[in-house]
Design an enzyme around this catalytic site. Structure first.
Site, PDB file in Angstrom:
ATOM      1  CG  ASN A   1      90.876   8.839  30.837  1.00 16.92           C
ATOM      2  OD1 ASN A   1      89.361   8.780  30.877  1.00 16.92           O
ATOM      3  ND2 ASN A   1      91.470   8.444  29.820  1.00 16.92           N
TER       4      ASN A   1
ATOM      5  CD  GLU B   1      83.845   4.557  23.458  1.00 15.46           C
ATOM      6  OE1 GLU B   1      83.862   5.809  24.357  1.00 15.46           O
ATOM      7  OE2 GLU B   1      83.549   4.566  22.303  1.00 15.46           O
TER       8      GLU B   1
ATOM      9  CB  CYS C   1      91.678   4.389  26.963  1.00 18.03           C
ATOM     10  SG  CYS C   1      90.921   5.428  25.527  1.00 18.03           S
TER      11      CYS C   1
ATOM     12  CD  GLU D   1      79.300   5.208  22.113  1.00 20.84           C
ATOM     13  OE1 GLU D   1      79.059   6.469  22.011  1.00 20.84           O
ATOM     14  OE2 GLU D   1      79.424   4.711  23.336  1.00 20.84           O
TER      15      GLU D   1
END
Ligand code: NAD
Length: 491
Positions: free
Chosen positions: A160, A259, A293, A472
């Site tokens: 993405n 993630e 996301c 992160e």
């Protein structure tokens, strides 16, 4: 059949692009038209072995012990070189994803040098913890931690925001002295290879950055995560794939950073500035055709302004301009593939079955002959669904959101938190006390007030629940990409 004029996307191992094997390759398609962009060489098991071995050798040849100052300098040179070759990165990202040129420039490619510079600064400025420990008899011990590179890190990323997400991981990994084997998404292989060229140009030692191409299960992704020679996995992708990767890595007890997906809520209070909220919601629902996301898929609106927000958002959705990526007026690209569009359309059907009212979009647009073969879909909004319905519970990852009314703050918080995911939330209000209170109660990794996708690269980033493990960003990245040894000296 392949011809000699076709563009090949090759694996990059130990400082060189490897000649492709036409027997082991797959098509890279332009999602705006379905046309062939190039052929990708799929890495097999020996290729993944070579990449992991090259990474290990690079560590032993001295990369892991390079002074952090030198590594930071190299990252800064990489940032400069990406800027010099900026338009090549933009073109490659557009060819793979079909995203509008303005977005490719301002979001995707702009973040790559920003990632390299941020982690050069963060790594160069990092200190170490140290403690003086009182012992019996008035003596003391000095404890300090030495942070060493994790080693060979497998970096697996989705399609993405390909370059943005890749450099978000590669930059801190290299800053900490690791060597990486990168597996980009099969849908978006190009910019990882351009990055290989850039890193070579700025003098990264051979073998420190390797790229293997292919799919997930049974292909390069799984071969890499199952490889005994890797020391950790950093993965961005769907929650379902995250669970596979976790199982694959579990027998060797390797550190993972995940993630994963989101089902993000926006909460809109009736004290809000309507224009500001509508502009923010239009971005948060439809940016990158909803394929971020962090995108909002659930919009909870306080009842008094429900109709205003629903009408205003529907109007803005209808004004979005779908079209050719190189047209600067285009706001919205296609979905990444026909397969992904089928998935999103499946949720359109489910929403209808659950009694949704479609207040914007709802189908496939008519864009003219060249584009009709692409994987386009209309920006879509629903009302009439509840948190019990599947389109509200599952991540769709398209330009679509449902609007649901609420009455009180507590109800809004409960509705927003009623999900297995926990990535992001956005709270829209003019009452800052309310903004802080509600934002803090969101069970998510990042909670915005009156903004969305505003990122501070020194902050911890990640998700709760199905949305991930670990953080992160800033020091959190330094923690993931290093292994500390505590040294204790009796004084
Ligand atoms: P995906 O999980 O299908 O694929 C991600 C990557 O994993 C790809 O490179 C793929 O080839 C690889 N892969 C697939 N199966 C694998 C396996 N068994 N072993 C090893 N590797 C495997 O995800 P996608 O469809 O490419 O991306 C969209 C998803 O990514 C969405 O769920 C989105 O929410 C998530 N995402 C999360 C973040 C975040 O920061 N939390 C950011 C962007 C995207």
């Amino acid at each position: 059949m392949t011809t000699s004029t076709e563009r090949w996307i090759r694996n990059y191992v130990d400082g060189e692009f490897i000649d492709p094997d036409p027997q082991r390759s797959f098509d890279n398609l332009d999602p705006t038209t379905g046309a062939l962009v190039g052929r990708v060489h799929e890495a097999d098991s020996p290729m993944v072995d070579r990449a992991v071995a090259a990474a290990r050798r690079a560590l032993h040849r001295g990369w892991a012990d390079t002074p952090v100052r030198e590594r930071a300098e190299l990252l800064r040179r990489a940032a400069n070189r990406i800027e010099e070759r900026f338009e090549e990165f933009v073109a490659a990202e557009i060819a793979d994803t079909g995203k509008p040129i303005t977005q490719a420039r301002e979001l995707d490619v702009a973040r790559a040098p920003a990632n390299f510079r941020a982690f050069a600064d963060i790594a160069a400025a990092a200190g170490q913890e140290s403690f003086l420990t009182d012992l019996a008899g008035g003596r003391q011990a000095l404890n300090y931690a030495v942070r060493k590179p994790l080693g060979v890190v497998a970096v697996i990323v989705p399609w993405n925001l390909p370059l943005l997400l890749l450099t978000w991981k590669v930059a801190p990994a290299l800053a900490c002295g690791n060597a990486v084997v990168v597996k980009p998404s099969e849908e978006t292989p190009s910019t990882a290879n351009l990055l290989a060229e850039v890193l070579q140009e700025v003098g990264l030692p051979q073998g420190v950055y390797n790229v293997v191409h292919g799919f997930g299960a049974g292909s390069a992704g799984e071969l890499l995560t199952a490889h005994p020679g890797i020391d950790g996995v950093t993965f961005t992708g769907s929650s379902a794939t995250g669970t596979h990767v976790m199982r694959t890595v579990a027998p060797r007890v390797k550190p993972v950073s995940f993630e994963l997906g989101g089902k993000n809520a926006a909460v809109v209070f009736d004290d809000v500035d309507l224009e500001e909220a509508l502009t923010g919601l239009t971005r948060s629902v439809f940016t990158n055709t909803g394929q971020v996301c962090l995108c909002t898929e659930r919009v909870y609106v306080q009842r008094g302004i429900f109709d205003d927000i629903a009408e205003g958002l529907a109007e803005r959705a209808a004004r979005l301009r779908l079209g050719a990526p190189l047209d600067p007026a285009t706001t919205t690209g296609p979905l990444i593939s026909q397969a992904h569009r089928d998935k999103v359309l499946g949720y359109f059907e489910l929403a209808e079955q659950a009694g949704a009212e479609v207040i914007a979009g709802g189908g496939i647009p008519e864009l003219g002959t060249a584009l009709n073969a692409g994987s386009w879909i209309e920006p879509t909004l629903w009302t009439g669904l509840t948190n019990a319905d599947r389109p509200i519970r599952e991540e769709i990852f398209g330009p679509v959101a449902a609007l649901i009314p609420f009455d009180t703050d507590d109800e809004a918080i409960a509705l927003a938190n009623d999900t297995e995911y926990g990535l992001a939330a956005a709270v829209w209000t003019n009452d800052l006390r309310r903004g802080h209170r509600v934002a803090q109660q969101m069970r998510v990794g990042i909670s915005w007030v009156n903004t969305w996708f505003t990122r501070e690269l020194r902050s911890p980033f990640g998700g709760a629940g199905l949305s991930g493990i670990g953080r992160e960003g800033g020091e959190s990245s330094l923690h993931f990409y290093t292994e500390p040894t505590n040294v204790c000296v009796q004084l």
